[in-house]
Write a protein that holds these residues in place. Structure first.
Motif, PDB file in Angstrom:
ATOM      1  N   THR A   2      98.468 143.245  76.587  1.00 39.65           N
ATOM      2  CA  THR A   2      97.799 143.398  77.871  1.00 39.65           C
ATOM      3  C   THR A   2      97.367 142.053  78.413  1.00 39.65           C
ATOM      4  N   ARG A   3      96.872 142.085  79.636  1.00 37.63           N
ATOM      5  CA  ARG A   3      96.467 140.857  80.289  1.00 37.63           C
ATOM      6  C   ARG A   3      95.190 140.300  79.677  1.00 37.63           C
ATOM      7  N   THR A   4      95.127 138.974  79.627  1.00 43.64           N
ATOM      8  CA  THR A   4      93.899 138.318  79.188  1.00 43.64           C
ATOM      9  C   THR A   4      93.047 138.020  80.403  1.00 43.64           C
ATOM     10  N   SER A   5      91.736 137.944  80.204  1.00 43.63           N
ATOM     11  CA  SER A   5      90.841 137.768  81.352  1.00 43.63           C
ATOM     12  C   SER A   5      89.870 136.610  81.199  1.00 43.63           C
ATOM     13  N   GLN A   6      89.910 135.909  80.053  1.00 41.57           N
ATOM     14  CA  GLN A   6      89.009 134.781  79.812  1.00 41.57           C
ATOM     15  C   GLN A   6      87.545 135.158  80.079  1.00 41.57           C
ATOM     16  N   GLU A   7      87.120 136.274  79.515  1.00 41.18           N
ATOM     17  CA  GLU A   7      85.747 136.711  79.687  1.00 41.18           C
ATOM     18  C   GLU A   7      84.800 135.822  78.886  1.00 41.18           C
ATOM     19  N   SER A   8      83.571 135.714  79.384  1.00 37.29           N
ATOM     20  CA  SER A   8      82.543 135.005  78.638  1.00 37.29           C
ATOM     21  C   SER A   8      82.023 135.929  77.540  1.00 37.29           C
ATOM     22  N   VAL A   9      81.964 135.422  76.317  1.00 38.75           N
ATOM     23  CA  VAL A   9      81.514 136.238  75.194  1.00 38.75           C
ATOM     24  C   VAL A   9      80.733 135.358  74.234  1.00 38.75           C
ATOM     25  N   ALA A  10      79.638 135.893  73.697  1.00 41.04           N
ATOM     26  CA  ALA A  10      78.834 135.138  72.735  1.00 41.04           C
ATOM     27  C   ALA A  10      79.605 134.987  71.430  1.00 41.04           C
ATOM     28  N   LEU A  11      79.429 133.852  70.789  1.00 37.96           N
ATOM     29  CA  LEU A  11      80.142 133.586  69.547  1.00 37.96           C
ATOM     30  C   LEU A  11      79.712 134.565  68.451  1.00 37.96           C
ATOM     31  N   THR A  12      78.430 134.907  68.408  1.00 42.76           N
ATOM     32  CA  THR A  12      77.965 135.866  67.407  1.00 42.76           C
ATOM     33  C   THR A  12      78.585 137.238  67.639  1.00 42.76           C
ATOM     34  N   ASP A  13      78.778 137.635  68.904  1.00 40.21           N
ATOM     35  CA  ASP A  13      79.430 138.914  69.197  1.00 40.21           C
ATOM     36  C   ASP A  13      80.868 138.900  68.703  1.00 40.21           C
ATOM     37  N   LEU A  14      81.535 137.765  68.882  1.00 41.45           N
ATOM     38  CA  LEU A  14      82.916 137.632  68.435  1.00 41.45           C
ATOM     39  C   LEU A  14      82.994 137.783  66.918  1.00 41.45           C
ATOM     40  N   ILE A  15      82.067 137.144  66.213  1.00 40.68           N
ATOM     41  CA  ILE A  15      82.046 137.228  64.757  1.00 40.68           C
ATOM     42  C   ILE A  15      81.727 138.641  64.300  1.00 40.68           C
ATOM     43  N   ASP A  16      80.759 139.276  64.939  1.00 40.78           N
ATOM     44  CA  ASP A  16      80.390 140.644  64.562  1.00 40.78           C
ATOM     45  C   ASP A  16      81.550 141.613  64.767  1.00 40.78           C
ATOM     46  N   ARG A  17      82.279 141.438  65.855  1.00 36.81           N
ATOM     47  CA  ARG A  17      83.426 142.300  66.114  1.00 36.81           C
ATOM     48  C   ARG A  17      84.534 142.056  65.099  1.00 36.81           C
ATOM     49  N   THR A  18      84.698 140.801  64.674  1.00 39.11           N
ATOM     50  CA  THR A  18      85.695 140.489  63.654  1.00 39.11           C
ATOM     51  C   THR A  18      85.324 141.152  62.334  1.00 39.11           C
ATOM     52  N   VAL A  19      84.054 141.117  61.983  1.00 39.55           N
ATOM     53  CA  VAL A  19      83.587 141.774  60.762  1.00 39.55           C
ATOM     54  C   VAL A  19      83.861 143.271  60.823  1.00 39.55           C
ATOM     55  N   ASP A  20      83.623 143.873  61.975  1.00 37.26           N
ATOM     56  CA  ASP A  20      83.878 145.309  62.131  1.00 37.26           C
ATOM     57  C   ASP A  20      85.357 145.636  61.954  1.00 37.26           C
ATOM     58  N   VAL A  21      86.208 144.814  62.565  1.00 39.77           N
ATOM     59  CA  VAL A  21      87.651 145.042  62.469  1.00 39.77           C
ATOM     60  C   VAL A  21      88.133 144.858  61.029  1.00 39.77           C
ATOM     61  N   ALA A  22      87.463 143.966  60.288  1.00 42.37           N
ATOM     62  CA  ALA A  22      87.885 143.647  58.924  1.00 42.37           C
ATOM     63  C   ALA A  22      87.334 144.620  57.883  1.00 42.37           C
ATOM     64  N   ARG A 108      77.988 133.071  60.644  1.00 45.30           N
ATOM     65  CA  ARG A 108      77.121 133.633  61.679  1.00 45.30           C
ATOM     66  C   ARG A 108      75.890 132.786  61.998  1.00 45.30           C
ATOM     67  N   PRO A 109      75.182 132.208  61.012  1.00 44.91           N
ATOM     68  CA  PRO A 109      74.021 131.365  61.359  1.00 44.91           C
ATOM     69  C   PRO A 109      74.388 130.195  62.260  1.00 44.91           C
ATOM     70  N   ALA A 110      75.506 129.523  61.966  1.00 49.22           N
ATOM     71  CA  ALA A 110      75.946 128.410  62.811  1.00 49.22           C
ATOM     72  C   ALA A 110      76.314 128.914  64.205  1.00 49.22           C
ATOM     73  N   ALA A 111      76.942 130.095  64.263  1.00 50.70           N
ATOM     74  CA  ALA A 111      77.316 130.679  65.557  1.00 50.70           C
ATOM     75  C   ALA A 111      76.076 130.996  66.390  1.00 50.70           C
ATOM     76  N   ALA A 112      75.047 131.518  65.735  1.00 43.55           N
ATOM     77  CA  ALA A 112      73.808 131.832  66.444  1.00 43.55           C
ATOM     78  C   ALA A 112      73.162 130.567  66.997  1.00 43.55           C
ATOM     79  N   TRP A 113      73.237 129.480  66.224  1.00 34.08           N
ATOM     80  CA  TRP A 113      72.677 128.211  66.703  1.00 34.08           C
ATOM     81  C   TRP A 113      73.433 127.732  67.942  1.00 34.08           C
ATOM     82  N   LEU A 114      74.757 127.789  67.896  1.00 32.40           N
ATOM     83  CA  LEU A 114      75.556 127.363  69.040  1.00 32.40           C
ATOM     84  C   LEU A 114      75.262 128.222  70.272  1.00 32.40           C
ATOM     85  N   ASP A 115      75.163 129.524  70.069  1.00 27.59           N
ATOM     86  CA  ASP A 115      74.855 130.418  71.188  1.00 27.59           C
ATOM     87  C   ASP A 115      73.524 130.063  71.839  1.00 27.59           C
ATOM     88  N   GLY A 116      72.575 129.657  71.012  1.00 22.19           N
ATOM     89  CA  GLY A 116      71.248 129.342  71.524  1.00 22.19           C
ATOM     90  C   GLY A 116      71.104 127.950  72.100  1.00 22.19           C
TER      91      GLY A 116
END
Length: 198
Positions: A2-22, A108-116
């Motif tokens: 499908t088409r990509t949309s370059q949405e803005s997404v928090a890095l912690t959300d990306l990691i959490d979703r990866t954990v769920d998929v895994a 995740r801790p490093a991702a949370a720091w970057l997000d903040g």
């Protein structure tokens, strides 16, 4: 794909979703792409580059696989594709879900720091002619990863750089891209010059 949309997404959300998929026993690369392709190429590139930063990079050929994936997605981003193309043989590559979950949880801790600690700045990198610099840098860094396969964990430096560039694109915070591109680019150029002189 499908088409990509370059949405803005928090890095912690990306990691959490990866954990769920895994959470399944085996995680295929194709499954990851199916999950994140609508969030854009930067998010897709973030997953393998983040994985290379973890101890997973010590698995034989893992860095090469991630590097090829990063380079493939980055080239598509660079030429402006709006759909993700992934070869079937690459989509079938897999890794134990438990290893992916453990690796992402450590990040995740490093991702949370970057997000903040990110906000919109150094915006010229996202406009012509500089906007091509980000995907081009990711493509080059990814392509170099297989060359570093014989030196354990050395590809983590390039993986970290790609992470920062992808994060910069997702958050429109160009400072992180500069932090990644300038020193790593200098190292890559020095290695390239060394090879030529040899």
């Amino acid at each position: 794909m499908t088409r990509t949309s370059q949405e803005s997404v928090a890095l912690t959300d990306l990691i959490d979703r990866t954990v769920d998929v895994a959470r399944q026993d085996t995680l295929r690369l194709g499954r990851v792409v199916d999950t994140f392709e609508q969030t854009g190429f930067a998010a897709l590139i973030m997953i393998p580059s983040a994985a290379v930063v973890t101890p997973l990079s010590g698995i034989p050929l893992f860095s090469s696989l991630c590097g090829l994936t990063i380079a493939l997605f980055s080239v598509q981003w660079l030429i402006g594709r709006d759909q993700v193309w992934l070869p079937q043989w690459l989509g079938r590559r897999s890794l134990a879900g438990s290893k992916v979950r453990e690796a992402m949880t450590r990040l995740r801790p490093a991702a949370a720091w970057l997000d903040g600690h990110s906000h919109t700045r150094v915006r010229f990198l996202f406009h012509r002619p500089f906007r091509f610099l980000l995907p081009l840098s990711c493509a080059l860094f990814g392509a170099f990863m297989p060359l570093l396969e014989l030196v354990p964990f050395s590809s983590s430096l390039l993986g970290g750089a790609v992470c920062l560039i992808a994060f910069s694109r997702m958050t429109r915070d160009g400072l992180y891209a500069l932090i990644a591109i300038l020193p790593v680019g200098a190292v890559v150029w020095a290695l390239y010059a060394l090879v030529l002189s040899g």
